[in-house]
Design a protein around this motif. Structure first.
Motif, PDB file in Angstrom:
ATOM      1  N   ILE A  22     -37.616 131.079 -50.837  1.00  0.00           N
ATOM      2  CA  ILE A  22     -36.613 130.052 -51.084  1.00  0.00           C
ATOM      3  C   ILE A  22     -36.326 130.011 -52.576  1.00  0.00           C
ATOM      4  CG2 ILE A  22     -36.077 127.586 -50.935  1.00  0.00           C
ATOM      5  CD1 ILE A  22     -36.396 129.033 -48.223  1.00  0.00           C
ATOM      6  N   LYS A  23     -35.045 129.958 -52.898  1.00  0.00           N
ATOM      7  CA  LYS A  23     -34.632 129.836 -54.295  1.00  0.00           C
ATOM      8  C   LYS A  23     -33.358 128.998 -54.334  1.00  0.00           C
ATOM      9  CE  LYS A  23     -35.428 133.483 -56.833  1.00  0.00           C
ATOM     10  NZ  LYS A  23     -35.282 134.816 -57.421  1.00  0.00           N
ATOM     11  N   SER A  24     -33.409 127.849 -54.981  1.00  0.00           N
ATOM     12  CA  SER A  24     -32.241 126.979 -55.149  1.00  0.00           C
ATOM     13  C   SER A  24     -31.548 126.653 -53.823  1.00  0.00           C
ATOM     14  CB  SER A  24     -31.233 127.608 -56.113  1.00  0.00           C
ATOM     15  OG  SER A  24     -31.830 127.907 -57.343  1.00  0.00           O
ATOM     16  N   ASP A  25     -32.285 126.111 -52.871  1.00  0.00           N
ATOM     17  CA  ASP A  25     -31.746 125.730 -51.565  1.00  0.00           C
ATOM     18  C   ASP A  25     -31.116 126.885 -50.800  1.00  0.00           C
ATOM     19  OD1 ASP A  25     -32.566 123.075 -51.822  1.00  0.00           O
ATOM     20  OD2 ASP A  25     -30.720 122.514 -52.844  1.00  0.00           O
ATOM     21  N   GLN A  26     -31.558 128.090 -51.100  1.00  0.00           N
ATOM     22  CA  GLN A  26     -31.081 129.283 -50.404  1.00  0.00           C
ATOM     23  C   GLN A  26     -32.293 130.040 -49.876  1.00  0.00           C
ATOM     24  OE1 GLN A  26     -27.764 130.985 -50.665  1.00  0.00           O
ATOM     25  NE2 GLN A  26     -26.833 129.177 -51.545  1.00  0.00           N
ATOM     26  N   LEU A  27     -32.102 130.661 -48.728  1.00  0.00           N
ATOM     27  CA  LEU A  27     -33.119 131.568 -48.220  1.00  0.00           C
ATOM     28  C   LEU A  27     -32.745 132.961 -48.696  1.00  0.00           C
ATOM     29  CD1 LEU A  27     -35.550 132.274 -46.407  1.00  0.00           C
ATOM     30  CD2 LEU A  27     -33.895 132.640 -44.559  1.00  0.00           C
ATOM     31  N   ASN A  28     -33.676 133.618 -49.370  1.00  0.00           N
ATOM     32  CA  ASN A  28     -33.500 135.013 -49.779  1.00  0.00           C
ATOM     33  C   ASN A  28     -34.408 135.861 -48.907  1.00  0.00           C
ATOM     34  OD1 ASN A  28     -31.732 134.291 -51.846  1.00  0.00           O
ATOM     35  ND2 ASN A  28     -33.360 134.097 -53.331  1.00  0.00           N
ATOM     36  N   LEU A  29     -33.820 136.823 -48.247  1.00  0.00           N
ATOM     37  CA  LEU A  29     -34.551 137.692 -47.345  1.00  0.00           C
ATOM     38  C   LEU A  29     -34.306 139.126 -47.772  1.00  0.00           C
ATOM     39  CD1 LEU A  29     -36.211 137.756 -44.668  1.00  0.00           C
ATOM     40  CD2 LEU A  29     -34.021 138.072 -43.497  1.00  0.00           C
ATOM     41  N   CYS A  30     -35.374 139.872 -47.962  1.00  0.00           N
ATOM     42  CA  CYS A  30     -35.272 141.283 -48.327  1.00  0.00           C
ATOM     43  C   CYS A  30     -35.947 142.101 -47.234  1.00  0.00           C
ATOM     44  CB  CYS A  30     -35.948 141.533 -49.671  1.00  0.00           C
ATOM     45  SG  CYS A  30     -36.032 143.290 -50.095  1.00  0.00           S
ATOM     46  N   VAL A  31     -35.193 143.008 -46.648  1.00  0.00           N
ATOM     47  CA  VAL A  31     -35.735 143.958 -45.677  1.00  0.00           C
ATOM     48  C   VAL A  31     -35.578 145.333 -46.306  1.00  0.00           C
ATOM     49  CG1 VAL A  31     -35.577 144.905 -43.351  1.00  0.00           C
ATOM     50  CG2 VAL A  31     -35.094 142.474 -43.743  1.00  0.00           C
ATOM     51  N   SER A  32     -36.694 146.030 -46.486  1.00  0.00           N
ATOM     52  CA  SER A  32     -36.638 147.337 -47.134  1.00  0.00           C
ATOM     53  C   SER A  32     -37.508 148.326 -46.381  1.00  0.00           C
ATOM     54  CB  SER A  32     -37.085 147.235 -48.597  1.00  0.00           C
ATOM     55  OG  SER A  32     -38.420 146.786 -48.670  1.00  0.00           O
ATOM     56  N   ASP A  33     -37.235 149.601 -46.617  1.00  0.00           N
ATOM     57  CA  ASP A  33     -38.068 150.639 -46.013  1.00  0.00           C
ATOM     58  C   ASP A  33     -38.311 151.728 -47.039  1.00  0.00           C
ATOM     59  OD1 ASP A  33     -36.136 152.956 -45.715  1.00  0.00           O
ATOM     60  OD2 ASP A  33     -35.088 151.511 -44.450  1.00  0.00           O
ATOM     61  N   GLN A  51     -33.568 151.536 -52.237  1.00  0.00           N
ATOM     62  CA  GLN A  51     -34.863 150.950 -52.557  1.00  0.00           C
ATOM     63  C   GLN A  51     -35.453 151.725 -53.731  1.00  0.00           C
ATOM     64  OE1 GLN A  51     -36.463 148.362 -51.753  1.00  0.00           O
ATOM     65  NE2 GLN A  51     -38.610 148.784 -52.031  1.00  0.00           N
ATOM     66  N   GLU A  52     -35.996 151.009 -54.694  1.00  0.00           N
ATOM     67  CA  GLU A  52     -36.632 151.672 -55.832  1.00  0.00           C
ATOM     68  C   GLU A  52     -37.760 152.560 -55.316  1.00  0.00           C
ATOM     69  OE1 GLU A  52     -38.940 150.214 -59.794  1.00  0.00           O
ATOM     70  OE2 GLU A  52     -37.150 149.091 -59.206  1.00  0.00           O
ATOM     71  N   GLY A  53     -37.787 153.796 -55.714  1.00  0.00           N
ATOM     72  CA  GLY A  53     -38.789 154.741 -55.254  1.00  0.00           C
ATOM     73  C   GLY A  53     -38.397 155.458 -53.975  1.00  0.00           C
ATOM     74  N   GLY A  54     -37.203 155.186 -53.468  1.00  0.00           N
ATOM     75  CA  GLY A  54     -36.713 155.827 -52.247  1.00  0.00           C
ATOM     76  C   GLY A  54     -36.665 154.849 -51.092  1.00  0.00           C
ATOM     77  N   GLY A  55     -35.710 155.032 -50.226  1.00  0.00           N
ATOM     78  CA  GLY A  55     -35.559 154.161 -49.073  1.00  0.00           C
ATOM     79  C   GLY A  55     -34.291 153.341 -49.153  1.00  0.00           C
ATOM     80  N   PHE A  56     -34.220 152.350 -48.293  1.00  0.00           N
ATOM     81  CA  PHE A  56     -33.035 151.519 -48.144  1.00  0.00           C
ATOM     82  C   PHE A  56     -33.450 150.062 -48.233  1.00  0.00           C
ATOM     83  CE2 PHE A  56     -29.912 149.471 -45.125  1.00  0.00           C
ATOM     84  CZ  PHE A  56     -28.786 149.660 -45.911  1.00  0.00           C
ATOM     85  N   ARG A  57     -32.559 149.229 -48.762  1.00  0.00           N
ATOM     86  CA  ARG A  57     -32.876 147.822 -48.971  1.00  0.00           C
ATOM     87  C   ARG A  57     -31.680 146.959 -48.575  1.00  0.00           C
ATOM     88  NH1 ARG A  57     -36.051 145.027 -53.691  1.00  0.00           N
ATOM     89  NH2 ARG A  57     -35.082 142.967 -53.645  1.00  0.00           N
ATOM     90  N   VAL A  58     -31.965 145.871 -47.873  1.00  0.00           N
ATOM     91  CA  VAL A  58     -30.950 144.889 -47.497  1.00  0.00           C
ATOM     92  C   VAL A  58     -31.405 143.552 -48.076  1.00  0.00           C
ATOM     93  CG1 VAL A  58     -29.757 143.731 -45.612  1.00  0.00           C
ATOM     94  CG2 VAL A  58     -30.454 146.128 -45.350  1.00  0.00           C
ATOM     95  N   ASP A  59     -30.570 142.971 -48.944  1.00  0.00           N
ATOM     96  CA  ASP A  59     -30.853 141.665 -49.526  1.00  0.00           C
ATOM     97  C   ASP A  59     -29.889 140.655 -48.947  1.00  0.00           C
ATOM     98  OD1 ASP A  59     -32.992 141.922 -51.669  1.00  0.00           O
ATOM     99  OD2 ASP A  59     -31.640 143.560 -52.215  1.00  0.00           O
ATOM    100  N   ILE A  60     -30.437 139.619 -48.336  1.00  0.00           N
ATOM    101  CA  ILE A  60     -29.650 138.575 -47.683  1.00  0.00           C
ATOM    102  C   ILE A  60     -29.888 137.264 -48.401  1.00  0.00           C
ATOM    103  CG2 ILE A  60     -29.505 137.172 -45.572  1.00  0.00           C
ATOM    104  CD1 ILE A  60     -30.201 139.780 -44.042  1.00  0.00           C
ATOM    105  N   THR A  61     -28.819 136.535 -48.665  1.00  0.00           N
ATOM    106  CA  THR A  61     -28.899 135.195 -49.222  1.00  0.00           C
ATOM    107  C   THR A  61     -28.084 134.289 -48.309  1.00  0.00           C
ATOM    108  OG1 THR A  61     -29.042 136.072 -51.470  1.00  0.00           O
ATOM    109  CG2 THR A  61     -28.434 133.756 -51.246  1.00  0.00           C
ATOM    110  N   MET A  62     -28.698 133.193 -47.900  1.00  0.00           N
ATOM    111  CA  MET A  62     -27.979 132.266 -47.043  1.00  0.00           C
ATOM    112  C   MET A  62     -28.419 130.842 -47.305  1.00  0.00           C
ATOM    113  SD  MET A  62     -29.764 133.252 -43.395  1.00  0.00           S
ATOM    114  CE  MET A  62     -28.902 132.048 -42.457  1.00  0.00           C
TER     115      MET A  62
END
Length: 168
Positions: A93-104, A153-164
């Protein structure tokens, strides 16, 4: 057969919109745990990591569209990475927002593809899907005042950053 599956997915999305208004409020931690368990069932060859350590049971959201968003992102990770690819989910949680990171830590996606992800019917060359999952994620988030960013994704891979927003 592919056309039937595509039509079914589109109709499911249309029906889901009508049901979102009556969606129960649930614990974000509990919903993420259930979604990761479901993804582990679909992709038992993938190790998963879930970090909700900064959340409390009081952190709540309507189960939909949040559940649909998480489900699509996790299914995408399972479907488009080789066996053994670690999939990580971090929520905070950051500033009344949910931050979700899904990475591989898989092979990631090309620069050409990453810039067009989130557009309907956009998919990689080896994808067997319809290219709707991440576009659904993007549209669902825009509808509730959230956002999504796809990146390497840093170091290889894929990253999805969600803010809601917490109350959507």
């Amino acid at each position: 057969e592919h056309l039937d599956a595509l039509i079914s997915e589109i109709l499911t999305l249309a029906k889901a919109r009508a049901e979102d208004a009556q969606s129960p409020i649930v614990s974000v931690m509990a919903l993420l745990e259930r979604q990761v368990e479901g993804a582990m069932f679909l992709g038992p060859q993938h190790p998963f990591a879930l970090d909700t350590s900064t959340l409390t049971e009081a952190t709540q959201l309507p189960s939909e569209p949040f559940g649909r968003i998480v489900n699509n992102v996790l299914n995408n990770a399972v479907s488009h990475t080789p066996a053994g690819t670690k999939i990580s989910v971090i929520a905070m949680i950051k500033s009344d927002q949910l931050n979700l990171c899904v990475s591989d830590d898989g092979p990631g996606v090309s620069d050409a593809l990453i810039n067009s992800l989130g557009q309907p019917f956009r998919r990689g060359q080896t994808s067997s899907g319809f290219g709707l999952g991440l576009s659904i994620v993007k549209r669902e988030l825009e509808n509730i005042g959230g956002s999504v960013r796809f990146s390497h994704q840093e170091g290889g891979g894929f990253r999805v950053d969600i803010t809601m927003p917490l109350m959507c």
